[in-house]
Design an enzyme around this catalytic site. Structure first.
Site, mmCIF file in Angstrom:
data_model
loop_
_atom_site.group_PDB
_atom_site.id
_atom_site.type_symbol
_atom_site.label_atom_id
_atom_site.label_comp_id
_atom_site.label_asym_id
_atom_site.label_seq_id
_atom_site.Cartn_x
_atom_site.Cartn_y
_atom_site.Cartn_z
ATOM 1 N N SER A 14 -2.758 -5.253 4.578
ATOM 2 C CA SER A 14 -2.591 -5.731 3.213
ATOM 3 C C SER A 14 -3.389 -4.826 2.280
ATOM 4 O O SER A 14 -4.176 -3.986 2.742
ATOM 5 C CB SER A 14 -3.113 -7.173 3.139
ATOM 6 O OG SER A 14 -2.967 -7.698 1.856
ATOM 7 N N LYS A 15 -3.195 -4.915 1.011
ATOM 8 C CA LYS A 15 -4.032 -4.183 0.053
ATOM 9 C C LYS A 15 -3.852 -4.810 -1.312
ATOM 10 O O LYS A 15 -2.809 -5.389 -1.608
ATOM 11 C CB LYS A 15 -3.600 -2.711 -0.011
ATOM 12 C CG LYS A 15 -4.673 -1.794 -0.543
ATOM 13 C CD LYS A 15 -5.674 -1.444 0.516
ATOM 14 C CE LYS A 15 -6.760 -0.532 0.020
ATOM 15 N NZ LYS A 15 -7.542 0.018 1.146
ATOM 16 N N GLY A 16 -4.883 -4.694 -2.135
ATOM 17 C CA GLY A 16 -4.790 -5.237 -3.484
ATOM 18 C C GLY A 16 -5.319 -4.250 -4.486
ATOM 19 O O GLY A 16 -5.999 -3.282 -4.132
ATOM 20 N N SER A 75 -0.523 -6.814 -1.897
ATOM 21 C CA SER A 75 0.647 -6.516 -1.097
ATOM 22 C C SER A 75 0.358 -6.839 0.367
ATOM 23 O O SER A 75 -0.720 -6.542 0.867
ATOM 24 C CB SER A 75 0.968 -5.026 -1.257
ATOM 25 O OG SER A 75 2.066 -4.709 -0.463
#
Ligand code: NAD
Length: 476
Positions: free
Chosen positions: A106-108, A61
């Site tokens: 962001s992050k995953g 994201s």
């Protein structure tokens, strides 16, 4: 996990954001532009394992691209879902802004229980997930740079960097596509410990703030303070280890996924860490009392509570019973919006996640800069610095030989002064400076504004102010 009767993690983050922007005077529409998540990519991919194809679901994201690259960890956990990665990506935007790391958020995440797979299987899965993200520029040194989070560490980051370089053989800055790598694969000294070290530095900054201590009803130093920590993973282990071994705190409880250890006389963190490494559980650890209902110890009588595992653990069901006057959010989102209100009304001071665990992204920033400059910090100046210090020491020693002068150099001074700063010293110094400066910026708002009565709102105000300034500078 956030309880079902409370807002989701992302809604919780948005509610905290809204509380802060209500106190700001942002241009119309900018508030929504900052709050919403720009894009979330969902991928489902198959990997052939144990004779059959297994399908995995992953996310990356991107919350805000007001600065690029965007930055944020990759989490491996069965709890991963779109709402969670979006909440975590938003927190990354605010965190980077607060500590002035020049990134968007962001992050995953990958929906997987990493303990169910062996190392070779995890490598196959990680490389396949990385492949999917790399081909869409969701891993890229100039656009999107992941890092470790829950369930991942330097091993996974090394696989991701290698995968990127295999797919971009002529890319000179390939190593900068991910941070948190091992030293021998382009990492930086002090990254593994950085988030826990940052928690320690955040507490140092708090304990220097007399007005803050008064608001928490606390006094003195960290020496002898009773600390309860939840999660003895990367962040919790390092924070608890440094606080007990270097600052004299007493770790009175360690809460893990399978129960909790409790001892009012203090638990030896390193011994428990080694026990977990050997047995995979805290169960059977001989030198503390075991409590099966581990999370109950969040309510134990203590001075400092450090939730360092997962989100939503302090919620409407237990907020009233929390006794610690000070909570430092080493994990992301451990306190729900509802619990935050209950605790605020009780006078509990919360050092918020976006500041408390920013040590990781701060040192990730240093690692990224190191990768782009292709040289270890301190390599050019260390010996030169030592030679200049030697000149001064020689001169002082020459003077002290004069019988009319009655002093000698302390041998400790000589050792310390002569040692030039290597990479680890520079990283710690940069991290300490970052944590102190960010604390002061939050504390100034907390103490000076009558309409701000908690550190979290202060942190949001500082951070959103900077994000909005950079949007305005871009002409938005
Ligand atoms: P980790 O996987 O290394 O450790 C998590 C620990 O929590 C493990 O020991 C696990 O057994 C324990 N745990 C899991 N569920 C639990 C439960 N229900 N009760 C008690 N303990 C439980 O993860 P980490 O990297 O230390 O991350 C922890 C938190 O810190 C996460 O919220 C993460 O987003 C945040 N964080 C991590 C970093 C980093 O650099 N690793 C940076 C910033 C924030």
């Amino acid at each position: 996990m956030t309880p079902a009767n409370e807002p989701s993690f992302r809604e919780s983050v948005d509610m905290m954001f809204n509380r802060a922007v209500a106190l700001m005077d942002l241009p119309p529409g900018l508030e929504e532009k900052i709050r919403v998540c720009n894009a979330t990519y969902t991928v489902r991919f198959g990997v052939r394992l144990r004779g059959k194809i297994q399908t995995f679901t992953g996310y990356r994201s991107v919350h805000s691209e007001h600065m690029e690259p965007v930055k944020g960890g990759i989490r491996y956990s069965l709890g991963v879902n779109q709402d969670e990665v979006e909440a975590l990506a938003a927190l990354m935007t605010y965190k980077c802004s607060l500590v002035e790391a020049p990134f968007g958020g962001s992050k995953g995440g990958l929906c997987i229980n990493p303990r169910e797979y062996d190392e070779q299987e995890l490598e196959l899965i990680t490389r396949r997930f990385a492949y999917e993200l790399i081909k869409r520029d969701l891993i890229h040194p100039a656009q999107n740079v992941p890092a470790p989070d829950m369930g991942t560490g330097e091993r996974e980051m090394a696989w991701i960097a290698d995968q990127y370089k295999r797919m971009n053989t002529a890319e000179l800055n390939g190593n900068a596509c991910v941070t948190g790598k091992p030293i021998n694969a382009g990492g930086i000294q002090g990254r593994t410990e950085a988030t826990g070290r940052g928690v320690q530095y955040a507490l140092h900054a708090f304990f220097k703030d007399a007005a803050g201590l008064r608001k928490a009803g606390m006094s003195g130093t960290l020496e002898g303070k009773r600390v309860v920590v939840q999660g003895l993973g990367n962040v919790g282990y390092h924070a608890a280890k440094f606080l007990s071994e270097e600052d004299g705190c007493k770790i009175t409880a360690i809460i893990e996924r399978d129960g909790a250890l409790h001892d009012e006389n203090g638990i030896e963190v390193e011994a428990v860490h080694q026990w977990i490494a050997k047995h995979g559980t805290i169960k059977g650890y001989p030198d503390a009392k075991m409590e099966e209902a581990g999370a109950k110890l969040l309510e134990a009588d203590c001075d400092i509570l450090i939730p360092a595992a997962l989100e939503g653990v302090i919620n409407l069901a237990n907020a009233d019973n929390i006794k610690a006057p000070l909570i430092i959010e080493a994990a992301n989102g451990p306190v729900t919006a509802g619990a935050d209100e209950v605790l605020r009304n009780k006078g509990t001071v919360i050092i918020p996640d976006m500041y408390a665990n920013a040590g990781g992204v701060t040192v990730s920033y240093f690692e990224w800069v190191k990768n782009l400059s292709h040289i270890r910090f301190g390599r050019m100046q260390r010996r030169q610095e030592e030679a200049r210090h030697q000149l001064i020491v020689d001169e002082l020693e020459r003077i002290s030989e004069d019988p009319s002068i009655k002093w000698t150099l302390n041998p400790n001074f000589k050792d310390k002064y002569l040692r030039g700063a290597g990479e680890l010293e520079l990283v710690r110094s940069g991290l300490d400076d970052t944590m102190q400066t960010a604390y002061q910026s939050m504390a100034a708002v907390w103490h000076d504004r009558d309409d701000v009565d908690d550190l979290r709102t202060a942190a949001y105000l500082v951070s959103i102010g900077k994000v909005s300034a950079s949007y305005r500078a871009k002409g938005l």
